[in-house]
Design a protein around this motif. Sequence first.
Motif, PDB file in Angstrom:
ATOM      1  N   LEU A   1       0.829  -1.203   0.000  1.00 29.32           N
ATOM      2  CA  LEU A   1       0.000   0.000   0.000  1.00 29.32           C
ATOM      3  C   LEU A   1       0.864   1.255   0.000  1.00 29.32           C
ATOM      4  CD1 LEU A   1      -2.823   1.259   0.141  1.00 29.32           C
ATOM      5  CD2 LEU A   1      -2.691   1.069   2.643  1.00 29.32           C
TER       6      LEU A   1
ATOM      7  N   SER B   1       0.842   3.682  -3.253  1.00 32.52           N
ATOM      8  CA  SER B   1       0.282   5.014  -3.001  1.00 32.52           C
ATOM      9  C   SER B   1       1.283   6.105  -3.341  1.00 32.52           C
ATOM     10  CB  SER B   1      -0.147   5.134  -1.537  1.00 32.52           C
ATOM     11  OG  SER B   1      -1.161   4.210  -1.225  1.00 32.52           O
TER      12      SER B   1
ATOM     13  N   ASN C   1      -6.652  -6.488  -3.278  1.00 29.96           N
ATOM     14  CA  ASN C   1      -7.084  -5.712  -2.108  1.00 29.96           C
ATOM     15  C   ASN C   1      -6.435  -4.327  -2.112  1.00 29.96           C
ATOM     16  OD1 ASN C   1      -8.666  -7.807  -1.131  1.00 29.96           O
ATOM     17  ND2 ASN C   1      -7.102  -8.565   0.280  1.00 29.96           N
ATOM     18  N   VAL C   2      -5.134  -4.289  -2.373  1.00 29.85           N
ATOM     19  CA  VAL C   2      -4.422  -3.010  -2.370  1.00 29.85           C
ATOM     20  C   VAL C   2      -4.825  -2.166  -3.577  1.00 29.85           C
ATOM     21  CG1 VAL C   2      -2.149  -1.908  -2.349  1.00 29.85           C
ATOM     22  CG2 VAL C   2      -2.505  -4.050  -1.107  1.00 29.85           C
TER      23      VAL C   2
ATOM     24  N   GLU D   1      -7.676  -2.050  -4.976  1.00 27.91           N
ATOM     25  CA  GLU D   1      -8.979  -1.443  -4.700  1.00 27.91           C
ATOM     26  C   GLU D   1      -8.817  -0.202  -3.820  1.00 27.91           C
ATOM     27  OE1 GLU D   1     -13.539  -2.801  -3.681  1.00 27.91           O
ATOM     28  OE2 GLU D   1     -11.916  -4.260  -3.440  1.00 27.91           O
ATOM     29  N   GLU D   2      -7.972  -0.290  -2.805  1.00 26.04           N
ATOM     30  CA  GLU D   2      -7.747   0.864  -1.937  1.00 26.04           C
ATOM     31  C   GLU D   2      -7.090   2.022  -2.695  1.00 26.04           C
ATOM     32  OE1 GLU D   2      -6.167   0.204   2.101  1.00 26.04           O
ATOM     33  OE2 GLU D   2      -6.219  -1.944   1.626  1.00 26.04           O
TER      34      GLU D   2
ATOM     35  N   ALA E   1      -8.470   5.811  -3.646  1.00 30.16           N
ATOM     36  CA  ALA E   1      -7.835   6.974  -3.020  1.00 30.16           C
ATOM     37  C   ALA E   1      -7.179   7.906  -4.028  1.00 30.16           C
ATOM     38  CB  ALA E   1      -6.791   6.503  -2.013  1.00 30.16           C
TER      39      ALA E   1
END
Length: 540
Positions: A328, A332, A356-357, A359-360, A364
């Motif tokens: 993440l 990011s 999962n990451v 999607e985050e 964001a």
Amino acid sequence: MLADKIFRNGVIVTVDPHQPRAEAIAVRDGHILAVGSWDSLSPLQGSSTEIIDLKGNTLLPGFVEAHAHPLMSGIAWGDPVIDIRAVHTPTYEAAIAKMKRRADKAKPGEILWFLGLDPQLHIGMREPSVQELDDISATNPIVVQTSNTHAGYLNTAALAAFGIDENYVPPMGGQVQRDATGALWKFEELAIWNISLQFFDTCDDTRNKKVMTEWLNMFARAGYTASSEIFVAPHQTPYFERVLRGQEQPIRVFGYEHEAPDLKMSVSPNNGDDLWNIRGLKIQADGSVLVGNVWVSRPYLNTKMTRTNMGLPENNVGHMNYTHDELLRMMSSYAVDGWQIAVHAHGDLTIDAVLNVFEEVLAAFPQAAKPFRLEHCGIMRPDQIERAVRLGVSCSFFLPYIYYWGDALHDNLLGPERAARFTPSGEALRKGMRVSHHCDSPMTWPNAVLCLYLATTRKSSSGRVLGPDQRMTIDEAICAITLDAAYQLRMEEKIGSLAAGKYADFVILDGNILTRDPDDLLNAKILGTYLGGRSVWSEL
């Protein structure tokens, strides 16, 4: 406006859904001027227009390799690296004998780098111990790297040459194993790659430029007009650019810098041009199925190949290279600046974690360049394909695994069920994903024709069919190495199909590729490759 060149009298497959087939295609100033019937294009012929007679052969958009390493392939395979692949040295003992012969001729202190050890294909394979490598040479540093490049074994002299002692800590994303005596011995992922970069940096600059150019031309001879360079160490970016800018490029190259947790990209987004450009970030979330370091929900089989040849523990399930928080943080830090993200993920648990990451991060940082990509996707479940489609994630599948290592996957590594679904690109396509197929040089050589064969037959080198329900039609298979591969490189508006305004990037294959028996596709020949209307390879 008159054409510089007009191609006609062949099978022209445009991969353009609005006009799938054409009789002729006109080129001017490196771009496609018009596509259509000969009657509609003949007025574009002037006194200086070159008419290229296809003689019944097939003209396609130039092939696009969404996941490859053409520049690093040259560096990895060029002299002084010694090739010990099973295709040349079929047994483990023959590979050891070749190492001994080379060590006998070595200069004092010369680093001996052997590439191609294959736990699946070398007969009589075992993992070379530190002592065995020391017996080959106690004074020359020796590194033995697996054919997939994901692991390497070092002798005592090599540990000293690369500054590795008992206090060594592998880089984030890398692993190191000790032998039975406790000595550092087997290096995986970023651990071996960082060592290889140190070695290549010692090679002569003239040598590096020569071998990189040879591999770019190898891609062109295979019909490719564009490729990624999907592992670029940040310090290599300016060097690669100087090499490419110093020649008339035979293919377009789009780089992805490799994760460097403590560094930012060495360039800014949307840099470069349509011949060389850094596109995004590459993250190595797990390893190679052939090394056993991919994270899976069902263990590997317990066979001689997995336990002895590969040295895996019983009921091995592998691992991931990073935690959720580490992934993440890395994603990011790049997505916020508008970079595209591509993540190597083979095991199904790794794919779960990466999605999962994704999607985050996508939620964001909507400014991140899309599509986000999953690379290789060997063991991918149906629900993961559906989730990836919902997220807008696109997969590039490594099909030649099936040809070279399909029998090992079926008999010794994963078993029949998982081997039949390995690299499930046909299913992904039918679920609505835009997929690509790649050869991932330097692991296998650039070979778009092999990708067409595997997409339509799913046959291993022995002729065993692995997952007939994963097959594609020839048109679908062509799209996966042209337009949809260009989409993954964020270049579909300029390459990947034959439409007015796009670059005149073409490949010519012998005969009619559309009516050829799928089993005969491996015999198809590349007759010519054009980049921006310029012939870069021709056997016409």
